[in-house]
Design an enzyme around this catalytic site. Structure first.
Site, short mmCIF file in Angstrom:
data_model
loop_
_atom_site.label_atom_id
_atom_site.label_comp_id
_atom_site.label_asym_id
_atom_site.label_seq_id
_atom_site.Cartn_x
_atom_site.Cartn_y
_atom_site.Cartn_z
N TYR A 19 11.67 6.93 6.04
CA TYR A 19 11.81 7.96 5.02
C TYR A 19 11.68 9.32 5.70
CZ TYR A 19 10.86 10.36 0.56
OH TYR A 19 10.89 11.19 -0.54
N TYR A 173 6.96 1.89 -6.93
CA TYR A 173 6.13 2.40 -5.83
C TYR A 173 5.11 3.41 -6.32
CZ TYR A 173 4.71 4.87 -1.63
OH TYR A 173 3.95 5.44 -0.66
N HIS A 174 5.58 4.42 -7.04
CA HIS A 174 4.67 5.48 -7.46
C HIS A 174 3.74 5.04 -8.57
CE1 HIS A 174 7.77 8.00 -5.41
NE2 HIS A 174 6.68 8.55 -4.93
N LYS A 535 -1.65 23.06 -11.54
CA LYS A 535 -0.72 22.51 -10.55
C LYS A 535 0.39 23.54 -10.35
CE LYS A 535 -0.05 18.86 -9.10
NZ LYS A 535 -0.28 18.38 -7.71
N ASP A 539 5.05 20.58 -7.05
CA ASP A 539 4.41 19.32 -6.65
C ASP A 539 4.11 18.47 -7.89
OD1 ASP A 539 2.91 17.31 -5.41
OD2 ASP A 539 1.07 18.49 -5.52
N HIS A 541 2.82 15.30 -7.67
CA HIS A 541 1.77 14.33 -7.41
C HIS A 541 0.51 14.78 -8.16
CE1 HIS A 541 4.25 13.15 -3.82
NE2 HIS A 541 3.88 11.97 -4.28
#
Length: 662
Positions: A19, A173-174, A535, A539, A541
Site C-alpha cells: 500500500y 478492514y477499518h 478533529k 483526517d 480516523h
C-alpha cells in the site's frame, strides 16, 4: 516432488502488494516502479485525504493535508504521471478510494484509452465501500442513498465495459481497526454486501440473467489481527456465509460465482509505537492467518511496515514487508498442500460459533431495514466494542507485549537516528497547488463547463454516471469539480459519532477517582468542566477521538464532539459557543503542525488564547517540541494508552489554568 492426495505442485501465490503513495504523482510513480522491480506483482494506490474526500489541493479543508497519507490526484494529468511507464493493460491495480471511486476509475479508464489499452483487459479493484466509511474511516461525501446509487452505477457499467475489474471491494478492514469483534466484522461487512446487491437488483441496469456475473465480481478487503486462530476461523466463516447468502438469498447457482474473493492488509491497530521491532512478528503471524488455510486463502495480500506506528514507512521498510511475503510463498512449502484444517473439530467449532454470532447480528440489521438504515446502530456498537478493547489494554486484561507488560527495553537500532521514518517536504503543498492552477489555465473552459453540465444532468436524471465521468476526465475536470458537481445534486452527509451514550467501565476505581476530581474542579469553575474534542482537517480516523470523548463523559465531564472534518474556525467557534475549558485536537494524518498552529492562531484572534490546548496523534518527538513552542499544553501519542490517566491529567491542567487566572 511426488504428487499425493494431500500434496501437489505449488499453487500460484497470491498477488503481492504494498500500500503506497505519497508526496506527488511523480514520486509515487518512482516508488511503484521500484517496488515492481523488487518482485511486487500488483499495485495498491494510497490517495491523500483531499483526493479521498473530493477536494482539490487549494480548498481550505485541504490545507496541511496534501500528499501526507497518500498521493494527490487532481486530474488526468496527475493520473498520467502516476502510471508513467506502467502499461495498465498488464497491471493489476487496487485503488483504496471510496466516495470518489467512480471518478478515480473514470480517470484510470481515460488513461487506459490514451495508452491504447483494451478496456476488457483492465484488471483491478476500487474499494468503493461507503457504509464502512460512515462507520469507521470517515472519507465519505454523499448521503447513503446517493452513495449506494453511485456504487450501483459502477457495478452495472463495469460488468459490461471492464469485466475483469472488481467495482466493489467490501472493506471490513477499518471495522476491526475501529474495534469490531470478529462477529461484528463478519456481520457488518456481509450486511454491506447485501445492501449493494439489493441496490443493483433494484436499479434495473443489470438483466436478471446477468446478476450472477455481477455477484461474482463483488470482492472483499479484510483485516487479520494477531489472535491467529480466531482470525483464521473468521476467514473460513466468511467463505461459508458468503456462499450461503449468494445461494439462498440471491439464487446464485454457480459455485465459482459464490467464491469469497478477498484481499487483505493485516492489522495496523495492533502495531505499537513502543518496541516497534516486535511488530515484525505480529505482521508475520497475521499473514499466516490469511494464507495457511487453502480453502480460505486471500487473493491479494499487503502488509504494513514494522514502523507504521511511528510515521510514514521508508522504501526499505516496505521492501522488508514484501520480502516477508516472498519468503512465505516461495521458500516454505505452504502452497503445496491441501487445506490443513479440514476435519479439525476445533476449527469447525470456532467457525460455527463465529457464524452463529454473525447471523444473529445480520438478522438484527435486517430488522432495522438493512445496512443503509442501521448506520447509527452499527456505529454505536463499534464505539462500545472499541471502548472495551481499550479498557482491557489499560487494565492489563489484554496483554500487549512492550506496552503493558515487559516494557523495559534496549534502544532499537532500527528506529534510531535521522531518517528513521519517511517525511514529506512541507513545500510540497504549494508545488501541487501551483501545478493545479497551471492545469486549469491550460484546458478548454467551454469543454469543462459542458462536461460538468452533462455530469450534473446524469446525476439528477438517474442515468449511469460512468461515461459522463470519463468524458469529464478527458475534458480536464478536476477532482474537486467532479465532487462539487455531485454535491450540488446529492448534498453532503455528516455521519454519526457513536459517542452519545456513556459506555460503562464497570464502576472502575480509577474512573470513579477522576469523576470525583471532575466534580471538585467543576465546583471551582462554577459549572461542569467542558471538554471540546476536535478533529481539524480531513483526517477521518476518529477512533481515538471517540474513545477520548467517551471516557471524558464517563468521568463526568461535559463533552462537545461534533465528529470529523472541521475547519479550525469551526472548532474555535464551537469552543466559544460552549465556553469550553479545554480543547483537545486529534490528528493522525501527519498534519498536526499546520492544523494545530492554525487553531491556536484563530483562538488568539478570537480572544480564547487562555484556553489550554492538548493534542493527540502520531506525533514524532521533534514535532512535539514544536507544538509545545506553539503553546500546546499536553501531547499524547499511542504510547499514552491509559485514557483515564489522560483524563486526570486534563482535569489538573484545567484547574491549574483556572487558578492562574484567578
Amino acid at each position: 516432488m511426488t504428487s499425493t492426495p494431500h500434496q501437489h505442485a505449488p499453487d500460484p501465490p497470491w498477488i503481492f502488494r504494498t500500500y503506497a503513495g505519497h508526496s506527488t504523482a511523480e514520486k509515487s510513480n518512482a516508488l511503484y516502479r521500484a517496488n515492481l522491480a523488487k518482485g511486487q506483482t500488483g499495485l495498491s494506490v494510497a490517495f491523500d485525504l483531499p483526493t479521498q474526500t473530493g477536494y482539490d489541493p487549494d480548498h481550505i479543508l485541504a490545507r496541511g493535508e496534501v500528499g501526507k497519507v497518500g498521493v494527490p490526484i487532481s486530474h488526468l494529468g496527475d493520473m498520467r504521471a502516476l502510471f508513467s511507464e506502467i502499461p495498465l493493460e498488464k497491471m493489476n491495480t487496487s485503488m483504496t478510494i471510496n466516495a470518489p471511486a467512480a471518478w478515480l476509475l473514470a480517470m484510470y479508464v481515460a488513461l487506459a484509452d490514451e495508452q491504447g489499452a483494451d478496456r476488457k483487459k483492465l484488471q483491478g479493484t476500487t474499494q468503493n465501500d461507503l457504509i464502512k466509511e460512515y462507520l469507521s474511516r470517515g472519507t465519505y461525501i454523499f448521503p447513503p442513498g446517493p452513495s449506494l446509487r453511485l456504487i450501483g452505477d459502477m457495478i452495472a457499467w463495469c460488468y459490461r465495459e471492464v469485466p475483469k475489474w472488481n467495482p466493489m471491494n467490501v472493506c471490513s478492514y477499518h471495522l476491526q481497526e475501529a474495534g469490531a469483534t470478529p462477529e461484528q466484522e463478519l456481520a457488518f461487512a456481509l450486511a454491506t454486501a447485501i445492501s449493494v446487491l439489493d441496490t443493483v437488483k433494484a436499479g434495473g441496469q443489470v438483466p436478471d440473467e446477468d446478476f450472477e456475473i455481477v455477484a461474482s465480481r463483488i470482492s472483499f478487503f479484510v483485516n487479520a489481527g494477531v489472535r491467529f486462530v480466531t482470525e483464521l476461523c473468521k476467514m473460513r466463516s466468511f467463505t461459508k456465509l458468503w456462499d450461503q447468502i449468494l445461494l439462498e438469498r440471491y439464487g446464485v447457482q454457480d459455485p465459482k460465482a459464490r467464491r469469497f474473493r478477498y484481499g487483505v492488509q493485516v492489522n495496523s491497530l495492533g502495531l505499537t509505537e513502543q518496541q516497534p521491532e516486535n511488530n515484525v512478528y505480529r505482521i508475520l503471524i497475521e499473514a499466516l492467518a490469511v494464507t495457511l488455510s487453502k480453502d480460505a486463502r486471500c487473493r491479494a495480500l499487503q502488509l504494513p511496515a514494522w514502523n507504521e506506528a511511528l510515521g510514514l514507512p521508508r522504501p526499505w521498510d516496505q521492501q522488508w514487508s514484501l520480502r516477508l511475503q516472498q519468503v512465505l510463498a516461495y521458500e516454505t512449502d505452504l502452497l503445496e498442500y491441501e487445506d490443513l484444517f479440514d476435519g479439525s473439530h476445533v476449527v469447525e467449532a470456532k467457525v460455527a460459533e463465529l457464524s452463529k454470532g454473525a447471523l444473529s447480528q445480520l438478522a438484527l440489521i435486517d430488522e432495522l431495514g438493512g445496512a443503509q438504515n442501521a448506520i447509527d446502530y452499527m456505529k454505536g456498537e463499534l464505539v462500545s466494542s472499541n471502548a472495551k478493547r481499550v479498557r482491557a489494554v489499560e487494565t492489563g486484561d489484554l496483554t500487549v507485549v512492550g506496552v503493558n507488560r515487559w516494557t523495559d527495553t534496549e534502544v532499537s537500532p532500527l528506529s534510531a537516528g535521522e531518517g528513521a521514518i519517511e517525511t514529506v517536504d512541507p513545500r510540497l503543498e504549494a508545488e501541487v497547488v501551483n501545478r493545479l492552477k497551471a492545469w486549469r489555465e491550460a484546458r478548454d473552459p467551454a469543454a469543462v463547463d459542458a462536461a460538468l453540465s452533462a455530469l450534473k444532468a446524469a446525476a439528477a436524471s438517474g442515468a449511469n454516471i460512468m461515461e459522463p465521468s470519463i468524458s469529464a476526465a478527458k475534458a480536464g475536470v478536476t477532482t474537486g469539480e467532479w465532487a462539487g458537481a455531485l454535491r450540488a445534486v446529492f448534498g453532503e452527509y455528516r455521519g454519526p459519532t457513536g459517542v452519545a451514550v456513556v459506555v460503562s467501565t464497570g464502576e472502575a476505581e480509577d474512573v470513579e477517582a477522576v469523576k470525583k476530581e471532575v466534580e471538585r474542579v467543576s465546583q471551582v469553575l462554577g459549572r461542569t468542566l467542558t471538554y471540546l474534542v476536535g478533529k481539524p482537517g480531513l483526517d477521518g480516523h476518529s477512533n481515538g477521538a471517540e474513545q477520548i470523548a467517551t471516557r471524558a463523559r464517563a468521568c463526568g465531564m461535559e463533552v462537545v464532539y461534533d465528529g470529523i472534518r472541521s475547519t479550525p474556525e469551526e472548532i474555535v467557534r464551537r469552543a466559544k459557543e460552549t465556553r469550553a475549558h479545554v480543547i483537545g485536537l486529534s490528528i493522525l494524518s501527519g498534519s498536526h503542525l499546520d492544523l494545530v498552529q492554525e487553531v491556536i492562531r484563530v483562538m488568539r484572534a478570537e480572544g480564547l488564547g487562555d484556553i489550554p490546548v492538548v493534542a493527540g496523534g502520531i506525533i514524532p518527538e521533534a514535532d512535539a517540541l514544536i507544538l509545545k513552542q506553539m503553546g500546546v499544553s499536553r501531547i499524547y501519542t499511542p504510547k499514552d494508552f491509559k485514557i483515564t490517566q489522560i483524563m486526570g491529567d486534563v482535569v489538573k491542567l484545567v484547574e491549574a489554568t483556572a487558578l492562574a487566572e484567578a
